[in-house]
Design a protein around this motif. Structure first.
Motif, PDB file in Angstrom:
ATOM      1  N   VAL A   8       0.860  -1.169   0.000  1.00 18.23           N
ATOM      2  CA  VAL A   8       0.000   0.000   0.000  1.00 18.23           C
ATOM      3  C   VAL A   8       0.901   1.225   0.000  1.00 18.23           C
ATOM      4  N   LYS A   9       0.765   2.007  -1.044  1.00 18.81           N
ATOM      5  CA  LYS A   9       1.441   3.302  -1.060  1.00 18.81           C
ATOM      6  C   LYS A   9       0.315   4.311  -0.989  1.00 18.81           C
ATOM      7  N   ILE A  20      -5.697  22.772  11.477  1.00 15.01           N
ATOM      8  CA  ILE A  20      -5.595  21.444  12.076  1.00 15.01           C
ATOM      9  C   ILE A  20      -4.119  21.062  12.152  1.00 15.01           C
ATOM     10  N   ASP A  21      -3.798  20.170  13.063  1.00 10.31           N
ATOM     11  CA  ASP A  21      -2.431  19.675  13.214  1.00 10.31           C
ATOM     12  C   ASP A  21      -2.178  18.647  12.104  1.00 10.31           C
ATOM     13  N   GLU A  22      -1.508  19.087  11.032  1.00 14.18           N
ATOM     14  CA  GLU A  22      -1.302  18.224   9.866  1.00 14.18           C
ATOM     15  C   GLU A  22      -0.483  16.987  10.210  1.00 14.18           C
ATOM     16  N   LYS A  23       0.549  17.161  11.036  1.00 13.60           N
ATOM     17  CA  LYS A  23       1.379  16.017  11.436  1.00 13.60           C
ATOM     18  C   LYS A  23       0.530  15.003  12.208  1.00 13.60           C
ATOM     19  N   GLY A  24      -0.360  15.505  13.055  1.00 12.54           N
ATOM     20  CA  GLY A  24      -1.266  14.641  13.817  1.00 12.54           C
ATOM     21  C   GLY A  24      -2.195  13.848  12.911  1.00 12.54           C
ATOM     22  N   VAL A  25      -2.653  14.487  11.835  1.00  9.28           N
ATOM     23  CA  VAL A  25      -3.520  13.806  10.859  1.00  9.28           C
ATOM     24  C   VAL A  25      -2.735  12.672  10.195  1.00  9.28           C
ATOM     25  N   ARG A  26      -1.497  12.975   9.763  1.00 13.98           N
ATOM     26  CA  ARG A  26      -0.666  11.949   9.118  1.00 13.98           C
ATOM     27  C   ARG A  26      -0.372  10.789  10.065  1.00 13.98           C
ATOM     28  N   MET A  27      -0.085  11.106  11.328  1.00 10.92           N
ATOM     29  CA  MET A  27       0.209  10.060  12.316  1.00 10.92           C
ATOM     30  C   MET A  27      -1.018   9.177  12.569  1.00 10.92           C
ATOM     31  N   ALA A  28      -2.189   9.794  12.663  1.00  9.54           N
ATOM     32  CA  ALA A  28      -3.432   9.042  12.896  1.00  9.54           C
ATOM     33  C   ALA A  28      -3.675   8.070  11.742  1.00  9.54           C
ATOM     34  N   LEU A  29      -3.419   8.514  10.516  1.00 10.93           N
ATOM     35  CA  LEU A  29      -3.593   7.642   9.344  1.00 10.93           C
ATOM     36  C   LEU A  29      -2.529   6.543   9.332  1.00 10.93           C
ATOM     37  N   LYS A  30      -1.304   6.894   9.674  1.00  9.45           N
ATOM     38  CA  LYS A  30      -0.208   5.927   9.670  1.00  9.45           C
ATOM     39  C   LYS A  30      -0.497   4.776  10.633  1.00  9.45           C
ATOM     40  N   ARG A  31      -1.068   5.108  11.792  1.00 13.80           N
ATOM     41  CA  ARG A  31      -1.382   4.070  12.786  1.00 13.80           C
ATOM     42  C   ARG A  31      -2.407   3.062  12.260  1.00 13.80           C
ATOM     43  N   ARG A  32      -3.192   3.448  11.267  1.00 18.00           N
ATOM     44  CA  ARG A  32      -4.233   2.559  10.732  1.00 18.00           C
ATOM     45  C   ARG A  32      -3.829   1.904   9.411  1.00 18.00           C
ATOM     46  N   GLU A  33      -2.585   2.116   8.986  1.00 12.47           N
ATOM     47  CA  GLU A  33      -2.118   1.585   7.705  1.00 12.47           C
ATOM     48  C   GLU A  33      -2.274   0.065   7.590  1.00 12.47           C
ATOM     49  N   GLY A  35      -4.443  -1.942   9.014  1.00 13.41           N
ATOM     50  CA  GLY A  35      -5.853  -2.284   8.797  1.00 13.41           C
ATOM     51  C   GLY A  35      -6.288  -2.029   7.363  1.00 13.41           C
ATOM     52  N   ILE A  36      -5.798  -0.922   6.806  1.00 15.27           N
ATOM     53  CA  ILE A  36      -6.119  -0.580   5.421  1.00 15.27           C
ATOM     54  C   ILE A  36      -5.511  -1.615   4.482  1.00 15.27           C
ATOM     55  N   GLN A  37      -4.301  -2.046   4.787  1.00  6.48           N
ATOM     56  CA  GLN A  37      -3.652  -3.084   3.988  1.00  6.48           C
ATOM     57  C   GLN A  37      -4.452  -4.390   4.059  1.00  6.48           C
ATOM     58  N   GLN A  38      -4.990  -4.694   5.230  1.00  6.21           N
ATOM     59  CA  GLN A  38      -5.787  -5.922   5.378  1.00  6.21           C
ATOM     60  C   GLN A  38      -7.066  -5.874   4.549  1.00  6.21           C
ATOM     61  N   CYS A  39      -7.646  -4.706   4.366  1.00  6.91           N
ATOM     62  CA  CYS A  39      -8.827  -4.566   3.494  1.00  6.91           C
ATOM     63  C   CYS A  39      -8.480  -5.094   2.103  1.00  6.91           C
ATOM     64  N   TYR A  40      -7.321  -4.670   1.622  1.00  3.82           N
ATOM     65  CA  TYR A  40      -6.852  -5.067   0.283  1.00  3.82           C
ATOM     66  C   TYR A  40      -6.480  -6.546   0.244  1.00  3.82           C
ATOM     67  N   GLU A  41      -5.771  -7.017   1.270  1.00  3.17           N
ATOM     68  CA  GLU A  41      -5.347  -8.423   1.283  1.00  3.17           C
ATOM     69  C   GLU A  41      -6.525  -9.384   1.267  1.00  3.17           C
ATOM     70  N   ARG A  42      -7.610  -9.029   1.963  1.00  5.75           N
ATOM     71  CA  ARG A  42      -8.811  -9.884   1.942  1.00  5.75           C
ATOM     72  C   ARG A  42      -9.369  -9.981   0.527  1.00  5.75           C
ATOM     73  N   ALA A  82     -12.948  -0.247  -0.840  1.00  5.63           N
ATOM     74  CA  ALA A  82     -13.210   1.160  -0.535  1.00  5.63           C
ATOM     75  C   ALA A  82     -14.088   1.292   0.712  1.00  5.63           C
ATOM     76  N   ASP A  83     -15.133   0.457   0.823  1.00  5.54           N
ATOM     77  CA  ASP A  83     -16.015   0.487   1.988  1.00  5.54           C
ATOM     78  C   ASP A  83     -15.242   0.159   3.261  1.00  5.54           C
ATOM     79  N   CYS A  84     -14.371  -0.824   3.174  1.00  2.81           N
ATOM     80  CA  CYS A  84     -13.552  -1.254   4.309  1.00  2.81           C
ATOM     81  C   CYS A  84     -12.639  -0.108   4.769  1.00  2.81           C
ATOM     82  N   ILE A  85     -12.002   0.569   3.815  1.00  7.83           N
ATOM     83  CA  ILE A  85     -11.111   1.687   4.146  1.00  7.83           C
ATOM     84  C   ILE A  85     -11.914   2.832   4.774  1.00  7.83           C
ATOM     85  N   MET A  86     -13.085   3.125   4.201  1.00  6.32           N
ATOM     86  CA  MET A  86     -13.921   4.197   4.747  1.00  6.32           C
ATOM     87  C   MET A  86     -14.335   3.876   6.181  1.00  6.32           C
ATOM     88  N   ASP A  87     -14.636   2.603   6.427  1.00  6.23           N
ATOM     89  CA  ASP A  87     -14.984   2.139   7.772  1.00  6.23           C
ATOM     90  C   ASP A  87     -13.867   2.452   8.766  1.00  6.23           C
TER      91      ASP A  87
END
Length: 113
Positions: A8-9, A20-33, A35-42, A82-87
């Motif tokens: 996943v890139k 908004i704290d842009e670094k905080g937004v990036r960190m929050a997304l990074k922590r969920r990477e 799970g997002i990869q698992q959406c694709y792997e399934r 896409a639904d999984c990632i949005m979730d």
């Protein structure tokens, strides 16, 4: 069975306005990477050739919650991914927006290994 390797890139989250704290937004997304990869792997288990992009747009409110999330690009062709990632993104607690809603746009690029 063989567990498909997935990569996943993603583009940087584009924040169209300050407030908004842009670094905080990036960190929050990074922590969920993962799970997002698992959406694709399934999805790869049923279609080993699946690859492409999923672009999402959403806003973050003054509580740090996601509002108005939508798919803006899905060349992957599998709506379940896409639904999984949005979730996942819907459940993230982001930094609080300081000036009303802050729009975010992010594209995830998926390719099998």
């Amino acid at each position: 069975g063989i567990v498909p390797q997935a990569f996943v890139k993603s583009t940087e989250a584009v924040i169209k306005a300050g407030g908004i704290d842009e670094k905080g937004v990036r960190m929050a997304l990074k922590r969920r990477e993962r799970g997002i990869q698992q959406c694709y792997e399934r999805a790869l288990k049923t279609n080993a050739k699946l690859k492409g992009k999923v672009g999402l747009e959403w806003a973050i409110n003054e509580e740090g919650r996601v509002v108005k999330i939508k798919v803006i690009d899905n060349s992957l062709g599998d709506p379940k991914v896409a639904d999984c990632i949005m979730d996942i993104i819907n459940r993230i607690k982001f930094p609080k927006a300081t000036k009303g809603l802050v729009p975010i746009r992010k594209t995830f690029v998926f390719e099998a290994g």
